[in-house]
Design a protein around this motif. Sequence first.
Motif, PDB file in Angstrom:
ATOM      1  N   GLN A  26       0.845  -1.179   0.000  1.00 12.90           N
ATOM      2  CA  GLN A  26       0.000   0.000   0.000  1.00 12.90           C
ATOM      3  C   GLN A  26       0.886   1.236   0.000  1.00 12.90           C
ATOM      4  OE1 GLN A  26      -2.717  -0.065   3.293  1.00 12.90           O
ATOM      5  NE2 GLN A  26      -4.410   0.305   1.929  1.00 12.90           N
ATOM      6  N   ARG A  27       1.005   1.870  -1.142  1.00 11.77           N
ATOM      7  CA  ARG A  27       1.773   3.118  -1.280  1.00 11.77           C
ATOM      8  C   ARG A  27       0.928   4.080  -2.096  1.00 11.77           C
ATOM      9  NH1 ARG A  27       7.255  -0.049  -2.199  1.00 11.77           N
ATOM     10  NH2 ARG A  27       7.758  -0.412  -0.035  1.00 11.77           N
ATOM     11  N   GLU A  28       1.424   4.540  -3.254  1.00  4.43           N
ATOM     12  CA  GLU A  28       0.612   5.382  -4.131  1.00  4.43           C
ATOM     13  C   GLU A  28      -0.530   4.568  -4.729  1.00  4.43           C
ATOM     14  OE1 GLU A  28       4.064   4.892  -5.295  1.00  4.43           O
ATOM     15  OE2 GLU A  28       4.590   6.256  -3.674  1.00  4.43           O
ATOM     16  N   SER A  29      -0.317   3.263  -4.807  1.00  5.06           N
ATOM     17  CA  SER A  29      -1.333   2.342  -5.296  1.00  5.06           C
ATOM     18  C   SER A  29      -1.402   1.175  -4.311  1.00  5.06           C
ATOM     19  CB  SER A  29      -0.979   1.846  -6.700  1.00  5.06           C
ATOM     20  OG  SER A  29       0.297   1.255  -6.699  1.00  5.06           O
ATOM     21  N   THR A  30      -2.430   0.355  -4.446  1.00  3.52           N
ATOM     22  CA  THR A  30      -2.613  -0.775  -3.545  1.00  3.52           C
ATOM     23  C   THR A  30      -2.592  -2.066  -4.341  1.00  3.52           C
ATOM     24  OG1 THR A  30      -3.962   0.575  -2.060  1.00  3.52           O
ATOM     25  CG2 THR A  30      -4.153  -1.808  -1.828  1.00  3.52           C
ATOM     26  N   ARG A  31      -1.644  -2.925  -4.028  1.00  4.15           N
ATOM     27  CA  ARG A  31      -1.559  -4.231  -4.679  1.00  4.15           C
ATOM     28  C   ARG A  31      -2.171  -5.257  -3.726  1.00  4.15           C
ATOM     29  NH1 ARG A  31       3.824  -7.471  -5.960  1.00  4.15           N
ATOM     30  NH2 ARG A  31       4.446  -6.126  -4.272  1.00  4.15           N
ATOM     31  N   PHE A  32      -3.098  -6.079  -4.249  1.00  2.58           N
ATOM     32  CA  PHE A  32      -3.767  -7.037  -3.377  1.00  2.58           C
ATOM     33  C   PHE A  32      -4.061  -8.340  -4.109  1.00  2.58           C
ATOM     34  CE2 PHE A  32      -7.049  -4.569  -5.418  1.00  2.58           C
ATOM     35  CZ  PHE A  32      -8.065  -5.473  -5.703  1.00  2.58           C
ATOM     36  N   LEU A  33      -4.177  -9.407  -3.317  1.00  4.87           N
ATOM     37  CA  LEU A  33      -4.490 -10.731  -3.830  1.00  4.87           C
ATOM     38  C   LEU A  33      -5.949 -11.024  -3.505  1.00  4.87           C
ATOM     39  CD1 LEU A  33      -3.390 -13.375  -5.096  1.00  4.87           C
ATOM     40  CD2 LEU A  33      -2.951 -14.150  -2.753  1.00  4.87           C
ATOM     41  N   LEU A  34      -6.733 -11.309  -4.521  1.00  8.31           N
ATOM     42  CA  LEU A  34      -8.133 -11.682  -4.368  1.00  8.31           C
ATOM     43  C   LEU A  34      -8.258 -13.186  -4.569  1.00  8.31           C
ATOM     44  CD1 LEU A  34     -11.214 -11.002  -4.245  1.00  8.31           C
ATOM     45  CD2 LEU A  34     -11.090 -10.813  -6.736  1.00  8.31           C
ATOM     46  N   LYS A  35      -8.863 -13.879  -3.606  1.00  5.51           N
ATOM     47  CA  LYS A  35      -9.075 -15.321  -3.717  1.00  5.51           C
ATOM     48  C   LYS A  35     -10.564 -15.616  -3.654  1.00  5.51           C
ATOM     49  CE  LYS A  35      -4.791 -16.867  -1.523  1.00  5.51           C
ATOM     50  NZ  LYS A  35      -4.223 -17.731  -0.480  1.00  5.51           N
ATOM     51  N   VAL A  36     -11.001 -16.577  -4.452  1.00  2.00           N
ATOM     52  CA  VAL A  36     -12.384 -17.050  -4.396  1.00  2.00           C
ATOM     53  C   VAL A  36     -12.351 -18.551  -4.170  1.00  2.00           C
ATOM     54  CG1 VAL A  36     -14.541 -17.333  -5.669  1.00  2.00           C
ATOM     55  CG2 VAL A  36     -13.242 -15.205  -5.888  1.00  2.00           C
ATOM     56  N   ARG A  37     -13.099 -18.995  -3.179  1.00  4.08           N
ATOM     57  CA  ARG A  37     -13.156 -20.411  -2.824  1.00  4.08           C
ATOM     58  C   ARG A  37     -14.609 -20.835  -2.627  1.00  4.08           C
ATOM     59  NH1 ARG A  37      -8.770 -20.364  -4.638  1.00  4.08           N
ATOM     60  NH2 ARG A  37      -6.813 -20.472  -3.529  1.00  4.08           N
ATOM     61  N   GLY A  38     -14.838 -22.126  -2.690  1.00  5.27           N
ATOM     62  CA  GLY A  38     -16.154 -22.668  -2.384  1.00  5.27           C
ATOM     63  C   GLY A  38     -17.089 -22.772  -3.564  1.00  5.27           C
ATOM     64  N   VAL A  39     -16.558 -22.679  -4.773  1.00  4.43           N
ATOM     65  CA  VAL A  39     -17.386 -22.790  -5.970  1.00  4.43           C
ATOM     66  C   VAL A  39     -17.064 -24.115  -6.646  1.00  4.43           C
ATOM     67  CG1 VAL A  39     -17.983 -21.792  -8.204  1.00  4.43           C
ATOM     68  CG2 VAL A  39     -17.409 -20.298  -6.288  1.00  4.43           C
ATOM     69  N   GLU A  40     -18.104 -24.885  -6.929  1.00  2.13           N
ATOM     70  CA  GLU A  40     -17.914 -26.138  -7.642  1.00  2.13           C
ATOM     71  C   GLU A  40     -18.122 -25.874  -9.128  1.00  2.13           C
ATOM     72  OE1 GLU A  40     -20.010 -30.463  -7.640  1.00  2.13           O
ATOM     73  OE2 GLU A  40     -19.662 -29.499  -5.711  1.00  2.13           O
ATOM     74  N   GLY A  41     -17.128 -26.174  -9.940  1.00  3.30           N
ATOM     75  CA  GLY A  41     -17.236 -25.943 -11.380  1.00  3.30           C
ATOM     76  C   GLY A  41     -16.833 -24.527 -11.763  1.00  3.30           C
ATOM     77  N   ARG A  42     -17.313 -24.110 -12.925  1.00  3.90           N
ATOM     78  CA  ARG A  42     -16.959 -22.798 -13.482  1.00  3.90           C
ATOM     79  C   ARG A  42     -17.603 -21.665 -12.696  1.00  3.90           C
ATOM     80  NH1 ARG A  42     -13.059 -22.271 -16.946  1.00  3.90           N
ATOM     81  NH2 ARG A  42     -14.120 -20.600 -18.021  1.00  3.90           N
ATOM     82  N   LEU A  43     -16.939 -20.520 -12.723  1.00  8.30           N
ATOM     83  CA  LEU A  43     -17.469 -19.336 -12.074  1.00  8.30           C
ATOM     84  C   LEU A  43     -17.150 -18.102 -12.897  1.00  8.30           C
ATOM     85  CD1 LEU A  43     -14.997 -17.507 -10.620  1.00  8.30           C
ATOM     86  CD2 LEU A  43     -14.958 -19.484  -9.139  1.00  8.30           C
ATOM     87  N   SER A  44     -17.894 -17.054 -12.612  1.00  8.74           N
ATOM     88  CA  SER A  44     -17.631 -15.730 -13.168  1.00  8.74           C
ATOM     89  C   SER A  44     -17.481 -14.793 -11.982  1.00  8.74           C
ATOM     90  CB  SER A  44     -18.802 -15.278 -14.051  1.00  8.74           C
ATOM     91  OG  SER A  44     -18.656 -13.927 -14.421  1.00  8.74           O
ATOM     92  N   VAL A  45     -16.453 -13.942 -12.030  1.00  8.54           N
ATOM     93  CA  VAL A  45     -16.196 -12.992 -10.953  1.00  8.54           C
ATOM     94  C   VAL A  45     -16.090 -11.602 -11.576  1.00  8.54           C
ATOM     95  CG1 VAL A  45     -14.608 -12.304  -9.113  1.00  8.54           C
ATOM     96  CG2 VAL A  45     -14.868 -14.719  -9.676  1.00  8.54           C
ATOM     97  N   VAL A  46     -16.864 -10.658 -11.050  1.00  6.07           N
ATOM     98  CA  VAL A  46     -16.735  -9.257 -11.454  1.00  6.07           C
ATOM     99  C   VAL A  46     -16.201  -8.495 -10.250  1.00  6.07           C
ATOM    100  CG1 VAL A  46     -17.910  -7.176 -12.245  1.00  6.07           C
ATOM    101  CG2 VAL A  46     -18.593  -9.411 -13.151  1.00  6.07           C
TER     102      VAL A  46
END
Length: 100
Positions: free
Chosen positions: A13-33
């Motif tokens: 976290q400086r002039e910009s914020t770098r972050f890791l987004l994780k999604v769990r608990g979905v069986e099969g294909r998913l779409s994330v917005v």
Amino acid sequence: MSPATASVHVVQQRESTRFLLKVRGVEGRLSVVVSSLAGGELTLLNSSWACTSLAPSSLRCAGEDGQAMLLQSGLDVPSPIRVVITDSTGATRTQTLSLA
């Protein structure tokens, strides 16, 4: 199976914020917005998903349980992000996550 969940881990976290987004608990294909609620810009650094930009502050990704390293920039302070997860049955879950 438990409902889909998203989580973030702020890496830098400086002039910009770098972050890791994780999604769990979905069986099969998913779409994330992923959207930055205050605008600015979201940049995909790397991901286990296939992602496309919907707008400067929004990305759509598709795949299975996975993660993406993102960069939020163009804001004075980190903005919360909205994550909308849709599974292969069409069930949708929305979460608002803080980057502070």
